[in-house]
Design an enzyme around this catalytic site. Structure first.
Site, PDB file in Angstrom:
ATOM      1  N   LYS A  74       7.298 -33.163 -10.799  1.00  0.00           N
ATOM      2  CA  LYS A  74       7.919 -31.864 -11.325  1.00  0.00           C
ATOM      3  C   LYS A  74       7.020 -30.561 -11.068  1.00  0.00           C
ATOM      4  CE  LYS A  74       5.575 -31.644 -15.606  1.00  0.00           C
ATOM      5  NZ  LYS A  74       5.323 -31.562 -16.803  1.00  0.00           N
TER       6      LYS A  74
ATOM      7  N   ASP B  28       8.211 -26.555 -18.588  1.00  0.00           N
ATOM      8  CA  ASP B  28       7.270 -27.703 -18.238  1.00  0.00           C
ATOM      9  C   ASP B  28       7.388 -28.992 -18.971  1.00  0.00           C
ATOM     10  OD1 ASP B  28       4.810 -28.552 -17.327  1.00  0.00           O
ATOM     11  OD2 ASP B  28       3.611 -28.245 -19.251  1.00  0.00           O
TER      12      ASP B  28
ATOM     13  N   ARG C 254      -6.288 -30.530   4.176  1.00  0.00           N
ATOM     14  CA  ARG C 254      -6.821 -29.480   5.052  1.00  0.00           C
ATOM     15  C   ARG C 254      -8.333 -29.472   5.191  1.00  0.00           C
ATOM     16  NH1 ARG C 254      -3.995 -24.246   2.319  1.00  0.00           N
ATOM     17  NH2 ARG C 254      -4.820 -25.226   0.208  1.00  0.00           N
TER      18      ARG C 254
ATOM     19  N   LYS D 281       6.001 -44.615 -19.450  1.00  0.00           N
ATOM     20  CA  LYS D 281       5.388 -45.134 -20.572  1.00  0.00           C
ATOM     21  C   LYS D 281       6.038 -46.304 -21.264  1.00  0.00           C
ATOM     22  CE  LYS D 281       3.126 -40.653 -21.442  1.00  0.00           C
ATOM     23  NZ  LYS D 281       1.725 -41.033 -21.404  1.00  0.00           N
TER      24      LYS D 281
ATOM     25  N   LYS E 146       1.452 -26.052 -26.976  1.00  0.00           N
ATOM     26  CA  LYS E 146      -0.154 -26.127 -26.629  1.00  0.00           C
ATOM     27  C   LYS E 146      -0.681 -25.603 -27.791  1.00  0.00           C
ATOM     28  CE  LYS E 146       0.691 -27.188 -22.343  1.00  0.00           C
ATOM     29  NZ  LYS E 146       0.487 -28.374 -21.658  1.00  0.00           N
TER      30      LYS E 146
ATOM     31  N   HIS F 145      10.756 -34.119 -19.880  1.00  0.00           N
ATOM     32  CA  HIS F 145      10.394 -35.074 -20.781  1.00  0.00           C
ATOM     33  C   HIS F 145      11.352 -35.384 -22.150  1.00  0.00           C
ATOM     34  CE1 HIS F 145       6.760 -35.123 -18.031  1.00  0.00           C
ATOM     35  NE2 HIS F 145       6.205 -34.214 -18.927  1.00  0.00           N
TER      36      HIS F 145
ATOM     37  N   HIS G  76       6.562 -38.754 -15.552  1.00  0.00           N
ATOM     38  CA  HIS G  76       5.768 -39.820 -15.885  1.00  0.00           C
ATOM     39  C   HIS G  76       6.012 -40.103 -17.463  1.00  0.00           C
ATOM     40  CE1 HIS G  76       3.387 -36.214 -17.549  1.00  0.00           C
ATOM     41  NE2 HIS G  76       2.650 -37.311 -18.466  1.00  0.00           N
TER      42      HIS G  76
ATOM     43  N   GLU H 261       0.675 -30.649 -28.152  1.00  0.00           N
ATOM     44  CA  GLU H 261      -0.605 -31.162 -27.445  1.00  0.00           C
ATOM     45  C   GLU H 261      -1.761 -30.060 -28.109  1.00  0.00           C
ATOM     46  OE1 GLU H 261      -0.523 -31.895 -22.812  1.00  0.00           O
ATOM     47  OE2 GLU H 261       1.122 -30.185 -23.596  1.00  0.00           O
TER      48      GLU H 261
HETATM   49  P1  NAP Z   1      -3.593 -28.722  -7.143  1.00  0.00           P
HETATM   50  O1  NAP Z   1      -4.636 -28.988  -8.062  1.00  0.00           O
HETATM   51  O2  NAP Z   1      -3.440 -27.347  -7.035  1.00  0.00           O
HETATM   52  O3  NAP Z   1      -3.412 -29.433  -5.764  1.00  0.00           O
HETATM   53  C1  NAP Z   1      -2.574 -28.784  -4.815  1.00  0.00           C
HETATM   54  C2  NAP Z   1      -2.735 -29.949  -3.643  1.00  0.00           C
HETATM   55  O4  NAP Z   1      -2.044 -29.197  -2.499  1.00  0.00           O
HETATM   56  C3  NAP Z   1      -4.329 -29.281  -3.184  1.00  0.00           C
HETATM   57  O5  NAP Z   1      -4.487 -30.998  -2.599  1.00  0.00           O
HETATM   58  C4  NAP Z   1      -4.194 -28.673  -2.023  1.00  0.00           C
HETATM   59  O6  NAP Z   1      -5.068 -28.845  -0.813  1.00  0.00           O
HETATM   60  C5  NAP Z   1      -3.083 -29.147  -1.236  1.00  0.00           C
HETATM   61  N1  NAP Z   1      -2.265 -27.863  -0.645  1.00  0.00           N
HETATM   62  C6  NAP Z   1      -1.757 -26.768  -1.011  1.00  0.00           C
HETATM   63  N2  NAP Z   1      -1.459 -26.011   0.128  1.00  0.00           N
HETATM   64  C7  NAP Z   1      -1.638 -26.512   1.205  1.00  0.00           C
HETATM   65  C8  NAP Z   1      -1.190 -26.504   2.485  1.00  0.00           C
HETATM   66  N3  NAP Z   1      -0.580 -25.161   2.966  1.00  0.00           N
HETATM   67  N4  NAP Z   1      -1.489 -27.483   3.472  1.00  0.00           N
HETATM   68  C9  NAP Z   1      -2.089 -28.604   2.976  1.00  0.00           C
HETATM   69  N5  NAP Z   1      -2.549 -28.868   1.721  1.00  0.00           N
HETATM   70  C10 NAP Z   1      -2.148 -27.871   1.007  1.00  0.00           C
HETATM   71  O7  NAP Z   1      -2.220 -29.241  -7.927  1.00  0.00           O
HETATM   72  P2  NAP Z   1      -1.873 -30.458  -8.785  1.00  0.00           P
HETATM   73  O8  NAP Z   1      -2.033 -30.135 -10.210  1.00  0.00           O
HETATM   74  O9  NAP Z   1      -2.708 -31.557  -8.211  1.00  0.00           O
HETATM   75  O10 NAP Z   1      -0.343 -30.813  -8.798  1.00  0.00           O
HETATM   76  C11 NAP Z   1       0.127 -31.219  -7.684  1.00  0.00           C
HETATM   77  C12 NAP Z   1       1.760 -31.312  -8.002  1.00  0.00           C
HETATM   78  O11 NAP Z   1       1.935 -32.214  -9.162  1.00  0.00           O
HETATM   79  C13 NAP Z   1       2.460 -30.144  -8.197  1.00  0.00           C
HETATM   80  O12 NAP Z   1       3.949 -30.077  -7.853  1.00  0.00           O
HETATM   81  C14 NAP Z   1       2.419 -30.028  -9.656  1.00  0.00           C
HETATM   82  O13 NAP Z   1       3.480 -29.229 -10.338  1.00  0.00           O
HETATM   83  C15 NAP Z   1       2.600 -31.403 -10.100  1.00  0.00           C
HETATM   84  N6  NAP Z   1       2.039 -32.118 -11.243  1.00  0.00           N
HETATM   85  C16 NAP Z   1       0.689 -31.861 -11.705  1.00  0.00           C
HETATM   86  C17 NAP Z   1       0.322 -32.288 -12.777  1.00  0.00           C
HETATM   87  C18 NAP Z   1      -1.084 -32.367 -13.146  1.00  0.00           C
HETATM   88  O14 NAP Z   1      -1.417 -32.911 -14.043  1.00  0.00           O
HETATM   89  N7  NAP Z   1      -1.895 -31.716 -12.269  1.00  0.00           N
HETATM   90  C19 NAP Z   1       1.191 -32.861 -13.796  1.00  0.00           C
HETATM   91  C20 NAP Z   1       2.673 -33.019 -13.554  1.00  0.00           C
HETATM   92  C21 NAP Z   1       2.975 -32.643 -12.189  1.00  0.00           C
HETATM   93  P3  NAP Z   1      -6.606 -27.947  -1.015  1.00  0.00           P
HETATM   94  O15 NAP Z   1      -7.438 -28.842  -1.977  1.00  0.00           O
HETATM   95  O16 NAP Z   1      -7.118 -27.848   0.610  1.00  0.00           O
HETATM   96  O17 NAP Z   1      -6.091 -26.693  -1.516  1.00  0.00           O
END
Ligand code: NAP
Length: 511
Positions: A173, A260, A67, A207, A363, A265, A203, A241
Site C-alpha cells: 500500500k 493510510d 542502488r 494477523k 496517531k 485496513h 498486512h 496508535e
Molecule cells: P523507504 O524506506 O523510503 O525505502 C524505499 C526503498 O526504495 C529504498 O530501498 C530505496 O533505495 C528504494 N528506491 C527508491 N528509489 C529508487 C530507485 N530509483 N532505484 C532503486 N531503488 C530505489 O520506504 P519503505 O518505508 O521501506 O516503504 C516501501 C514501500 O512499502 C512503500 O510503497 C510504502 O508505502 C510501503 N509501506 C511501508 C511500510 C513501512 O512500515 N515502512 C508500511 C506499509 C507500506 P535507497 O536506499 O537506495 O534510497
C-alpha cells in the site's frame, strides 16, 4: 507444484497433514527497495523466520535489488543485521548459513541495465539453486516507482513465466491516492501481470485475529443469529496508535489517516465483519462475498455531522512531553494532513440496514489498540429498576486485533451481595492464554501465502477500487475544509469526533 522438504524439517512429519503449515515449493524472491525501512524491519526478518520454521524450500534464493555497490558479502552482512534485530524466532547459525548461501545482491537503478543484470542473475539461480523459474517480485519501493518496475519487468522478460513455472508480484500500500489513481495503477500492473499473479499486501489481513473473525462468525452457532440489524445497534472499528509521525513526513504529509488506514485496513475489517458466509473457505468465494458487501457500503450523510478529522498538537504521551504534527521534522508548518479520521458508513443490505459502522483511526492517541466492537441493542424490557442497573451498558462482542489478541464479551451480571445490582462484566478470551502455538507475524504468513499461491488474504483490484469509491466522497469533502480540528497528543481525538457519536446518542468505547 510439489514442495521439496528442506533437510532441517522433521522427515517423519506427514506431508499431507493439513494441520501443519505447507512448505513452499522451489522458488526465490526479489526485493526491490531492499535497503528501505519496510524490508529491513519486516520483510527480511520474516523470511528468516520462515526459513527457521522450515517453511522455505531448500534452494530458496533471496535477491536484493538496489542502488548500493554491494558485494554478496556486504548484502549478507546487511541481511544478517536486519534478521538479528527483527526476527521473532531464535537465531540459529545453521539456518542463517543456508539462507545466506542463497542471498544475492543485484546493483541497479530502475533502468534497463539493472534489469538485464537481474534477469541474468535469476537465470543463473534457476540452474545453480534450483529455483525452477519460480520468482516473486516484492515491490517495496515508493508507489511512484511501481509503474517503472513493472515496465522493466515486462521489457526484460522477467514478468513472463514459463509453462511449468510462475512469476508473481507483491505490491505494498498505498494502492493509489483515490479511485481514479487506483484504477490507473491496477491497469499498469494488470498490463504486465494477470490478476491472479498480483498480491496486494494489506498486512492486517495476515494477523491471526483478523482471520479469526471468520472462524468466530462461521464456525459457531452462537453469534450468527444475533449478527444483524435486529440485535446489533452499531459497530465501532478502531485502530489507535500512540506514536507520532516524526521521520515519516515523506510518506505521510498529504496522505493522512484516512488514506493510510481507513481505505485499506479498516474497510477490510468492515468487510470481514459484515460479509455473508462464503460458499466455501476458498479465495474466490471469500473475495466474492467481500466484494458484495463493499458494493453495498457507502458513507452516511451529511458528512459535516457523520465524519470528523483532526491533527495532533503538542501534549503528553505517557509522562513525556511531545510536539504537534506541524512541528514534526519535515512536515509543512501549515500542513492540513489529518492524523485522526473518523467516519460513519452504512451497508445497504437486509442484514445491516440502519446499523451504523463507525470507523476511526489516529496517531498520538491514548494507547495503541486495534479492535472491532459489535455493540448490541439494549434488552427490549428490563425488570430491574434504573437504580438497580446504573452501571449497565450495552452488550458487546469485542474482537481485539492488537495488542493482546483475543475476544471479549461484555454483558450484565449481578453484583454479589444482598441488594440487586446489575453491572457490566467482561468475559475475556486471550490467544496467548488459550493456545501454546505462537501466531506467525503477519508478513511471515503473507510471504508464505504468495509462495504457495494462496490469495485469500490479499485484496483484489476490485476490492481496492470499491474501497476508494466508499472513501472518495469523504476525502473530497474534507479537502474543501482547510485545517483539521486540533487534538492534544495523548487524548482520544478531537471533540468533533465525540460530537459525531453524541448526536446519535452513542459514545466511543475507551479501549
Ligand atoms: P523507504 O524506506 O523510503 O525505502 C524505499 C526503498 O526504495 C529504498 O530501498 C530505496 O533505495 C528504494 N528506491 C527508491 N528509489 C529508487 C530507485 N530509483 N532505484 C532503486 N531503488 C530505489 O520506504 P519503505 O518505508 O521501506 O516503504 C516501501 C514501500 O512499502 C512503500 O510503497 C510504502 O508505502 C510501503 N509501506 C511501508 C511500510 C513501512 O512500515 N515502512 C508500511 C506499509 C507500506 P535507497 O536506499 O537506495 O534510497
Amino acid at each position: 507444484m510439489t514442495a521439496t522438504t528442506p533437510d532441517w524439517v522433521n522427515p517423519l512429519r506427514a506431508a499431507d497433514d493439513k494441520r501443519l503449515p505447507q512448505i513452499a515449493g522451489p522458488s526465490g524472491m526479489v526485493i526491490f527497495g531492499v535497503t528501505g525501512d519496510l524490508a529491513r524491519r519486516k520483510l527480511l526478518p520474516a523470511i528468516y523466520d520462515l526459513a527457521n520454521r522450515g517453511l522455505l524450500p531448500a534452494g530458496f534464493t533471496l535477491v536484493g535489488f538496489g542502488r548500493r555497490t554491494w558485494s554478496k558479502q556486504d548484502f549478507e552482512d546487511y541481511v544478517r543485521e536486519a534478521v538479528e534485530a527483527g526476527a521473532r524466532t531464535k537465531f540459529r547459525e545453521h539456518v542463517w548459513e543456508r539462507l545466506a548461501e542463497g542471498a544475492h545482491f543485484v546493483e541497479g537503478n530502475f533502468d534497463e541495465a539493472g534489469f538485464d543484470r537481474l534477469a541474468a542473475t535469476l537465470a543463473e539461480m534457476d540452474t545453480t539453486r534450483g529455483t525452477a523459474g519460480n520468482w516473486a517480485f516484492y515491490l517495496s519501493v515508493p508507489p511512484d516507482y511501481f509503474s517503472d518496475v513493472c515496465h522493466q519487468l515486462q521489457r526484460s522478460g522477467l514478468a513472463e513465466a514459463g509453462e511449468d513455472s510462475w512469476r508473481r508480484v507483491i505490491i505494498e500500500k498505498p494502492f493509489g491516492h483515490d479511485q481514479e489513481t487506483a484504477r490507473e495503477l491496477n491497469q499498469v500492473v494488470n498490463a504486465v501481470f494477470p490478476e491472479k499473479a498480483v498480491f496486494r499486501i494489506d498486512h492486517y489481513l495476515g494477523k491471526e485475529t483478523v482471520q479469526n473473525i471468520l472462524a468466530l462468525r462461521f464456525a459457531n452457532q452462537l453469534f450468527d443469529p444475533l449478527w444483524n440489524s435486529h440485535y446489533v445497534d452499531h459497530v465501532q472499528i478502531t485502530m489507535a496508535e500512540d506514536i507520532g509521525l516524526g521521520g515519516r513526513a515523506g510518506y505521510y504529509d498529504g496522505i493522512g489517516a484516512a488514506r493510510d488506514v481507513i481505505q485499506n485496513h479498516l474497510i477490510q475489517l468492515l468487510a470481514l465483519i459484515a460479509m455473508e458466509e462464503p460458499v466455501a473457505f476458498e479465495p474466490t468465494e471469500l473475495q466474492a462475498e467481500k466484494v458484495k458487501v463493499l458494493r453495498a457500503t457507502s458513507p452516511v450523510y451529511p458528512l459535516n455531522k457523520t465524519t470528523a478529522r483532526g491533527q495532533y498538537t503538542a501534549g503528553w504521551q505517557g509522562s513525556q512531553p511531545v510536539i504537534g504534527l506541524r512541528e514534526e521534522e519535515g512536515f509543512d508548518p501549515e500542513s492540513t494532513t489529518e492524523t485522526y479520521a473518523a467516519c460513519t458508513l452504512q451497508i445497504h443490505s437486509r442484514r445491516w440496514a440502519g446499523v451504523p459502522f463507525y470507523l476511526r483511526t489516529g496517531k498520538r492517541l491514548g494507547r495503541r489498540v486495534t479492535e472491532i466492537a459489535v455493540v448490541f441493542k439494549e434488552a427490549p424490557h428490563q425488570p430491574f429498576t434504573q437504580s438497580q442497573r446504573t452501571s449497565l451498558g450495552q452488550n458487546a462482542v469485542v474482537i481485539r486485533v492488537q495488542p493482546d489478541e483475543g475476544v471479549l464479551m461484555r454483558f450484565g451480571s449481578k453484583v454479589p451481595g444482598s441488594a440487586m445490582e446489575v453491572r457490566d462484566v467482561n468475559m475475556d478470551f486471550s490467544y496467548a492464554e488459550a493456545f501454546t502455538e505462537e501466531s506467525p507475524e503477519a508478513y511471515e504468513r503473507l510471504i508464505l501465502d504468495v509462495l504457495l499461491d494462496e490469495p485469500s488474504l490479499f485484496p483484489t483490484n476490485e476490492e481496492v477500487e470499491l474501497s476508494w469509491e466508499i472513501l472518495d466522497p469523504i476525502l473530497d469533502y474534507w479537502a474543501a475544509q482547510g485545517r483539521p480540528d486540533g487534538y492534544r497528543a495523548g487524548t482520544w481525538g478531537p471533540a468533533s469526533a465525540d460530537r459525531m457519536l453524541e448526536r446519535t446518542g452513542r459514545t466511543w468505547r475507551r479501549p
